[in-house]
Design a protein around this motif. Structure first.
Motif, PDB file in Angstrom:
ATOM      1  N   GLY A 150       9.702   8.321   3.536  1.00  0.00           N
ATOM      2  CA  GLY A 150       9.208   9.641   3.137  1.00  0.00           C
ATOM      3  C   GLY A 150       8.018  10.140   3.939  1.00  0.00           C
ATOM      4  N   THR A 151       7.234   9.216   4.510  1.00  0.00           N
ATOM      5  CA  THR A 151       6.090   9.644   5.324  1.00  0.00           C
ATOM      6  C   THR A 151       6.284   9.326   6.809  1.00  0.00           C
ATOM      7  N   ALA A 152       7.512   8.958   7.188  1.00  0.00           N
ATOM      8  CA  ALA A 152       7.756   8.549   8.591  1.00  0.00           C
ATOM      9  C   ALA A 152       7.544   9.689   9.592  1.00  0.00           C
ATOM     10  N   HIS A 153       7.575  10.940   9.103  1.00  0.00           N
ATOM     11  CA  HIS A 153       7.361  12.071  10.017  1.00  0.00           C
ATOM     12  C   HIS A 153       5.878  12.407  10.165  1.00  0.00           C
ATOM     13  N   ARG A 154       5.021  11.603   9.539  1.00  0.00           N
ATOM     14  CA  ARG A 154       3.573  11.809   9.664  1.00  0.00           C
ATOM     15  C   ARG A 154       2.949  10.633  10.413  1.00  0.00           C
ATOM     16  N   ALA A 155       1.907  10.909  11.175  1.00  0.00           N
ATOM     17  CA  ALA A 155       1.179   9.826  11.841  1.00  0.00           C
ATOM     18  C   ALA A 155      -0.117   9.593  11.080  1.00  0.00           C
ATOM     19  N   HIS A 156      -0.099   8.644  10.168  1.00  0.00           N
ATOM     20  CA  HIS A 156      -1.265   8.315   9.353  1.00  0.00           C
ATOM     21  C   HIS A 156      -1.703   6.880   9.620  1.00  0.00           C
ATOM     22  N   CYS A 157      -2.896   6.518   9.087  1.00  0.00           N
ATOM     23  CA  CYS A 157      -3.404   5.156   9.297  1.00  0.00           C
ATOM     24  C   CYS A 157      -2.439   4.112   8.748  1.00  0.00           C
ATOM     25  N   SER A 158      -1.913   4.350   7.540  1.00  0.00           N
ATOM     26  CA  SER A 158      -1.150   3.311   6.859  1.00  0.00           C
ATOM     27  C   SER A 158       0.278   3.164   7.375  1.00  0.00           C
ATOM     28  N   ASN A 159       0.666   3.973   8.340  1.00  0.00           N
ATOM     29  CA  ASN A 159       1.943   3.693   9.008  1.00  0.00           C
ATOM     30  C   ASN A 159       1.735   3.560  10.521  1.00  0.00           C
ATOM     31  N   VAL A 160       1.340   4.655  11.179  1.00  0.00           N
ATOM     32  CA  VAL A 160       1.228   4.617  12.643  1.00  0.00           C
ATOM     33  C   VAL A 160      -0.004   3.832  13.110  1.00  0.00           C
ATOM     34  N   GLY A 161      -1.158   4.135  12.511  1.00  0.00           N
ATOM     35  CA  GLY A 161      -2.402   3.472  12.942  1.00  0.00           C
ATOM     36  C   GLY A 161      -2.299   1.965  12.843  1.00  0.00           C
ATOM     37  N   VAL A 162      -1.833   1.493  11.698  1.00  0.00           N
ATOM     38  CA  VAL A 162      -1.785   0.059  11.461  1.00  0.00           C
ATOM     39  C   VAL A 162      -0.697  -0.609  12.312  1.00  0.00           C
ATOM     40  N   SER A 163       0.364   0.127  12.630  1.00  0.00           N
ATOM     41  CA  SER A 163       1.439  -0.436  13.471  1.00  0.00           C
ATOM     42  C   SER A 163       0.926  -0.802  14.858  1.00  0.00           C
TER      43      SER A 163
ATOM     44  N   GLU B 227      -7.260   8.495   6.329  1.00  0.00           N
ATOM     45  CA  GLU B 227      -5.825   8.216   6.256  1.00  0.00           C
ATOM     46  C   GLU B 227      -4.959   9.263   6.953  1.00  0.00           C
ATOM     47  N   THR B 228      -5.089  10.526   6.514  1.00  0.00           N
ATOM     48  CA  THR B 228      -4.177  11.535   7.053  1.00  0.00           C
ATOM     49  C   THR B 228      -4.595  12.010   8.455  1.00  0.00           C
ATOM     50  N   LYS B 229      -5.750  11.533   8.929  1.00  0.00           N
ATOM     51  CA  LYS B 229      -6.161  11.900  10.302  1.00  0.00           C
ATOM     52  C   LYS B 229      -5.860  10.761  11.265  1.00  0.00           C
TER      53      LYS B 229
ATOM     54  N   CYS C 280       0.846  -1.200   0.000  1.00  0.00           N
ATOM     55  CA  CYS C 280       0.000   0.000   0.000  1.00  0.00           C
ATOM     56  C   CYS C 280       0.874   1.239   0.000  1.00  0.00           C
ATOM     57  N   SER C 281       0.305   2.333  -0.463  1.00  0.00           N
ATOM     58  CA  SER C 281       1.033   3.606  -0.529  1.00  0.00           C
ATOM     59  C   SER C 281       0.037   4.735  -0.781  1.00  0.00           C
ATOM     60  N   HIS C 282       0.496   5.954  -0.540  1.00  0.00           N
ATOM     61  CA  HIS C 282      -0.300   7.090  -1.013  1.00  0.00           C
ATOM     62  C   HIS C 282       0.332   7.587  -2.313  1.00  0.00           C
ATOM     63  N   MET C 283      -0.398   8.418  -3.023  1.00  0.00           N
ATOM     64  CA  MET C 283       0.192   9.160  -4.138  1.00  0.00           C
ATOM     65  C   MET C 283      -0.485  10.511  -4.214  1.00  0.00           C
ATOM     66  N   GLY C 284       0.316  11.565  -4.161  1.00  0.00           N
ATOM     67  CA  GLY C 284      -0.223  12.919  -4.275  1.00  0.00           C
ATOM     68  C   GLY C 284      -1.217  13.231  -3.175  1.00  0.00           C
ATOM     69  N   LYS C 285      -2.122  14.164  -3.487  1.00  0.00           N
ATOM     70  CA  LYS C 285      -3.072  14.620  -2.470  1.00  0.00           C
ATOM     71  C   LYS C 285      -4.493  14.547  -2.993  1.00  0.00           C
ATOM     72  N   PRO C 286      -5.096  13.349  -3.048  1.00  0.00           N
ATOM     73  CA  PRO C 286      -6.479  13.258  -3.527  1.00  0.00           C
ATOM     74  C   PRO C 286      -7.494  13.779  -2.501  1.00  0.00           C
ATOM     75  N   LYS C 287      -7.009  14.152  -1.317  1.00  0.00           N
ATOM     76  CA  LYS C 287      -7.850  14.790  -0.287  1.00  0.00           C
ATOM     77  C   LYS C 287      -9.037  13.944   0.140  1.00  0.00           C
ATOM     78  N   GLY C 288      -8.829  12.650   0.305  1.00  0.00           N
ATOM     79  CA  GLY C 288      -9.852  11.813   0.919  1.00  0.00           C
ATOM     80  C   GLY C 288     -10.941  11.315   0.000  1.00  0.00           C
ATOM     81  N   LYS C 289     -10.721  11.424  -1.310  1.00  0.00           N
ATOM     82  CA  LYS C 289     -11.721  10.872  -2.234  1.00  0.00           C
ATOM     83  C   LYS C 289     -11.020  10.295  -3.475  1.00  0.00           C
ATOM     84  N   PRO C 290     -11.712   9.392  -4.183  1.00  0.00           N
ATOM     85  CA  PRO C 290     -11.068   8.811  -5.361  1.00  0.00           C
ATOM     86  C   PRO C 290     -10.812   9.870  -6.436  1.00  0.00           C
ATOM     87  N   VAL C 291      -9.590   9.941  -6.901  1.00  0.00           N
ATOM     88  CA  VAL C 291      -9.208  10.827  -8.005  1.00  0.00           C
ATOM     89  C   VAL C 291      -8.479   9.938  -9.025  1.00  0.00           C
TER      90      VAL C 291
END
Ligand code: AMP
Length: 395
Positions: free
Chosen positions: A151-164, A127-129, A59-70
């Motif tokens: 690259g996203t280790a300085h952020r606390a998001h679902c796909s890194n911190v939440g899931v850990s 994700e970003t919350k 899994c990964s993010h890409m860009g800033k779709p702002k919480g909806k499918p783009v």
């Protein structure tokens, strides 16, 4: 210092392993990948998991779709390129909910060594919350978690911190392990002398880095646009160079406190205006009225070479001048060449210095080029990185 479990510390055979990668690659307007560096960087961890019989869910993010499918920010092109790189099919789980029926089906059909890529995690507003609903859904897919997205280790998001927090053990992939080893050791347990080189445009954006590094280094070399605020603090005139008047007092304080730890330019390449072809000359000390400093001068290059020659660890963040303009790239290129020849751990800490080292064709001569701009800055600032802190400690 971080002491985290890594992929090699856990048994992955037959396990469903969720891997957070950094596939935030640049795309052109035809959704073609224009730089595959991040995909290539993720391969060692993915290949290790395949070779060891894991069911690999990426899994990964890409860009800033702002919480909806783009659709323009779908990870579908990454699945395709990754398939080519791995020489095996990567199943793309197209799914607007990321963990919807399609993704669940793809995962339940996996055999050992298969690879599934989920859709852009930032299609989900949670994700970003770092909201638990989405973390739980991600965690429900797998038996253990690997974080390889520095690259996203300085952020606390679902796909890194939440899931850990939900999927244990949560371990580091090879990329994060290498970042911890090089950046972490450079700052916290370096072989000395440790020399840091800081450049780039502004003092204001690097204050925390300067303060943290001054506590740790043997020498701190300053170049780039930020040097002129220090020069003003020493009573020199700076012409039309970049200057942050509000930070002159701060720079004075730094100079007083740091003493000869701080190494500042003694001469400057100045130009009549911010233009590669503008008339230019070298001046020592003060910069005359109407002239703008765009690179460090030849005496400064010699001084910095001398400081660097015995270094055993060097950390570099920020160019020495306007390296994008060939006529003002010399200081940056010369420093890159010195580092390339040193018998030392050389760590390039993200952002423009990475571009500068690659532009000089010397990327492969450095010990480590950090993959995360913001994350490596926070590392150098001495801040805890939530994405790494959340991983399982070694016993
Ligand atoms: P930063 O993002 O703070 O690391 O700054 C990087 C930018 O600083 C690059 O785009 C450089 O062109 C710019 N820079 C470096 N030296 C100078 C200078 N003397 N005057 C203006 N900009 C500079």
């Amino acid at each position: 210092m971080y002491n985290k479990l890594t992929v090699e510390d856990v048994d992955v055979k037959g396990k469903k392993v969720l891997v957070r990668c950094d596939f935030n690659v640049p795309l052109n307007d035809k959704q073609e990948i224009t730089d595959e560096t991040r995909i290539v960087g993720a391969l060692p961890t993915i290949q290790y998991l395949i070779d060891n019989g894991a069911k690999v869910i990426l899994c990964s993010h890409m860009g800033k779709p702002k919480g909806k499918p783009v659709p323009e920010l779908s990870l579908a092109p990454v699945a395709k390129r990754l398939s080519e790189k791995l020489g095996k099919e990567v199943i793309f789980a197209a799914d607007d909910n990321v963990v919807g029926e399609n993704a669940k089906n793809a995962v339940s059909n996996m055999s050992e060594g298969d690879v599934v890529l989920l859709e852009n995690t930032r299609y989900r507003a949670e994700e970003t919350k770092n909201e638990e609903t989405f973390s739980k859904e991600l965690a429900s897919l797998a038996d253990l978690f690997v974080n390889d997205a520095f690259g996203t280790a300085h952020r606390a998001h679902c796909s890194n911190v939440g899931v850990s927090a939900l999927l244990k053990p949560a371990v580091a992939g090879y990329l994060i392990e290498k970042e911890i080893k090089y950046l972490g050791n450079a700052v916290n347990a370096p072989e000395r002398p440790l020399v840091a080189i800081l450049g780039g445009s502004k003092v204001s954006s690097k204050i925390s880095v300067i303060e943290n590094l001054l506590k740790k280094v043997d020498k701190l070399i300053i170049g780039g646009g930020m040097a002129y605020t220090f020069e003003a603090a020493m009573g020199r005139t700076t012409g039309t160079s970049l200057l942050e008047p509000d930070y002159i007092d701060y720079a004075k304080k730094m100079i007083d406190e740091a003493g000869d730890k701080l190494v500042l330019p003694i001469d400057t390449v100045v130009a009549e205006k911010f233009d590669n072809d503008a008339p230019s000359k070298v001046v020592e000390g003060s910069i005359p009225d109407g002239w703008m400093g765009l690179d460090i001068g030849p005496k400064t290059i010699e001084l910095y070479k001398n400081v660097l020659k015995d270094a055993k660890t060097v950390v570099w963040n920020g160019p020495m001048g306007v390296f994008e303009m060939p006529n003002f790239a010399k200081g940056t290129n010369e420093i890159a060449s010195v580092l390339a020849e040193l018998d030392a751990a050389t760590i390039i800490g993200g952002g423009d210095s990475v571009a500068a080292v690659n532009q000089a064709g010397l990327g492969d001569k450095m010990s480590h080029i950090s993959t995360g701009g913001g994350a490596s800055m926070e590392f150098l600032e001495g801040k805890e990185l939530p994405g790494i802190a959340a991983l399982t400690d070694k016993a």
